[in-house]
Design an enzyme around this catalytic site. Structure first.
Site, mmCIF file in Angstrom:
data_model
loop_
_atom_site.group_PDB
_atom_site.id
_atom_site.type_symbol
_atom_site.label_atom_id
_atom_site.label_comp_id
_atom_site.label_asym_id
_atom_site.label_seq_id
_atom_site.Cartn_x
_atom_site.Cartn_y
_atom_site.Cartn_z
ATOM 1 N N THR A 33 103.838 -9.454 -18.115
ATOM 2 C CA THR A 33 102.834 -8.783 -18.942
ATOM 3 C C THR A 33 101.542 -9.586 -19.044
ATOM 4 O OG1 THR A 33 103.539 -9.835 -20.990
ATOM 5 C CG2 THR A 33 104.667 -7.789 -20.363
ATOM 6 N N CYS A 34 100.515 -8.952 -19.607
ATOM 7 C CA CYS A 34 99.203 -9.588 -19.751
ATOM 8 C C CYS A 34 99.072 -10.337 -21.067
ATOM 9 C CB CYS A 34 98.108 -8.544 -19.628
ATOM 10 S SG CYS A 34 98.152 -7.709 -18.052
ATOM 11 N N ASP A 35 100.198 -10.696 -21.680
ATOM 12 C CA ASP A 35 100.150 -11.516 -22.891
ATOM 13 C C ASP A 35 100.497 -12.942 -22.498
ATOM 14 O OD1 ASP A 35 100.860 -12.892 -25.313
ATOM 15 O OD2 ASP A 35 100.901 -10.933 -26.286
#
Ligand SMILES: *Cc1c(COP(=O)(O)O)cnc(C)c1O
Length: 376
Positions: free
Chosen positions: A323-325
């Site tokens: 994910t982009c976290d």
């Protein structure tokens, strides 16, 4: 990994990431625990893995269930448990949910505060109650900290109050912390609880039950004592502090019943380096903190990982999710090594992932699907 799981992955080639749970292994773990601690009634902690086939198999084997919400209670009833085998073990409940459970026939409720006790007295008059006593959780890889339980002094006062409210002051509970590696913690806990039994007897409250909670291990990277050693520690401490006057015993295993029964298959999405001079590779999988591996938070639970190149030369890696976290890094401080031959597109298996994975998976963060689970 069992042959059954290996065969399923080979034959079905399911899309990744996915979790495969061998329900026969859950049964084996349940029967082994029953054999090692025959005096204790098992209340499976449903949150560890609430898949229907897991619950129904355990229900058929005679297990009881530790639940935390209306939905978990309904699930256990649907999957074949009767209400008298269900405990509402969460110490934080809405009064309407207590009333709902009581109406369904649930008789056993946990609490750790006066306000919660009052809710139970109003919504489930006459119910059996047990007070959770605060523990240090030292030695636990997934400590439950100070969120649950109250001091022993307060527990004594609350049990007197429970009786005065017309409730059945049934017993005391504790949880030494999940994935507990220090066997001495049960001794400490039982000493404290047995002391409370005496204190309360002097105040005319005769307790009948000790709930020893969970804490029994699954097999992650670090070696843990065999289950036999855990059972021996528990049995010994019970004998030491209760002598010939052993109360009813309850255990609430979660992780130890389902953890080893699950294998999570994932795919390597990207292998990269932050600089050409850096030796450490970053390996990004299609599973991460938001798709089931929440217990890698603070790098607490360290899973074993299998790759198709095991046995070959390895090098240090950082493991991360897709994910982009930026919080979606599994292991950066913990030393993990992976084969140098590992390639993008390779499938890897994360072992002993049957506990605390599926339900921790987010619905669609970044559009990624929740973790798909197969019970076989
Ligand atoms: C989560 C939980 C358990 C299960 O603990 P494990 O360490 O997974 O065995 C048992 N009892 C209560 C009250 C819990 O909240």
């Amino acid at each position: 990994m069992t042959d059954k799981i290996a065969r399923f992955l080979e034959d079905r080639r399911p899309a990744t990431p996915c979790l495969v749970v061998d329900v026969d292994m859950v049964e084996d773990a349940y029967l082994k625990l029953r054999e090692l601690l025959p005096a204790a009634r098992v209340f499976y902690a449903v949150k560890a893995n609430p898949m229907g086939p897991v619950i129904s198999r355990l229900a058929r084997l005679g297990s009881n269930f530790d639940t935390a919400s209306r939905n978990e209670i309904d699930l256990c009833l649907t999957e074949g448990a009767t209400a008298d085998r269900i405990s509402f073990g969460n110490t934080i409940k809405k009064e309407a949910d207590i009333a709902y459970a009581w109406d369904k026939g649930v008789e056993l409720f946990a609490f750790d505060s006066e306000a919660e006790l009052k809710k139970i007295a109003r919504a489930a008059p006459g119910a059996k109650v047990f007070c959770r006593v605060l523990m240090e959780c030292e030695g636990a890889e997934w400590p439950l900290s100070r969120k649950f339980g109250c001091s022993p002094e307060m527990a004594a006062d609350l049990m007197v109050m429970a009786r005065d409210y017309g409730l059945d002051a049934y017993g005391l509970s504790f949880h030494v912390g999940s994935q507990q590696t220090d066997l001495a913690q049960w001794d400490k806990a039982l000493a404290s609880v047995a002391g409370l039994f005496s204190v309360l007897r002097e105040r005319d409250v005769d307790l009948r039950m000790v709930n020893l909670g969970g804490g029994f291990p699954a097999r992650y990277r670090a070696k843990v004592p065999p289950l036999e050693a855990y059972a021996e520690a528990v049995n010994e401490a019970v004998r030491k502090y209760f002598g010939n006057n052993i109360p009813e015993l309850i255990i609430e295993p979660g992780r130890s019943l389902v953890g080893d029964a699950g294998v999570l298959q994932a795919e390597v999405v990207l292998i990269s380096r932050k600089d050409a001079s850096e030796g450490k590779r970053w390996i990004y999988l299609d599973v991460g903190k938001f798709s089931g591996l929440a217990e890698t938070m603070d790098e607490s639970i360290k899973y074993r990982i299998r790759t198709p190149h095991d046995g070959g030369e390895t090098g240090p890696v950082v493991l991360a999710g897709p994910t982009c976290d930026s919080a979606d890094v599994l292991y950066e401080k913990t030393a993990y090594e992976m084969p140098l031959d590992l390639a993008i597109g390779d499938k890897v298996e994360i072992l002993a992932t049957g506990a605390y994975t599926t339900t921790y998976s987010s619905i669609a963060f970044n559009g990624f699907e929740p973790l798909k689970t197969y019970c076989i």
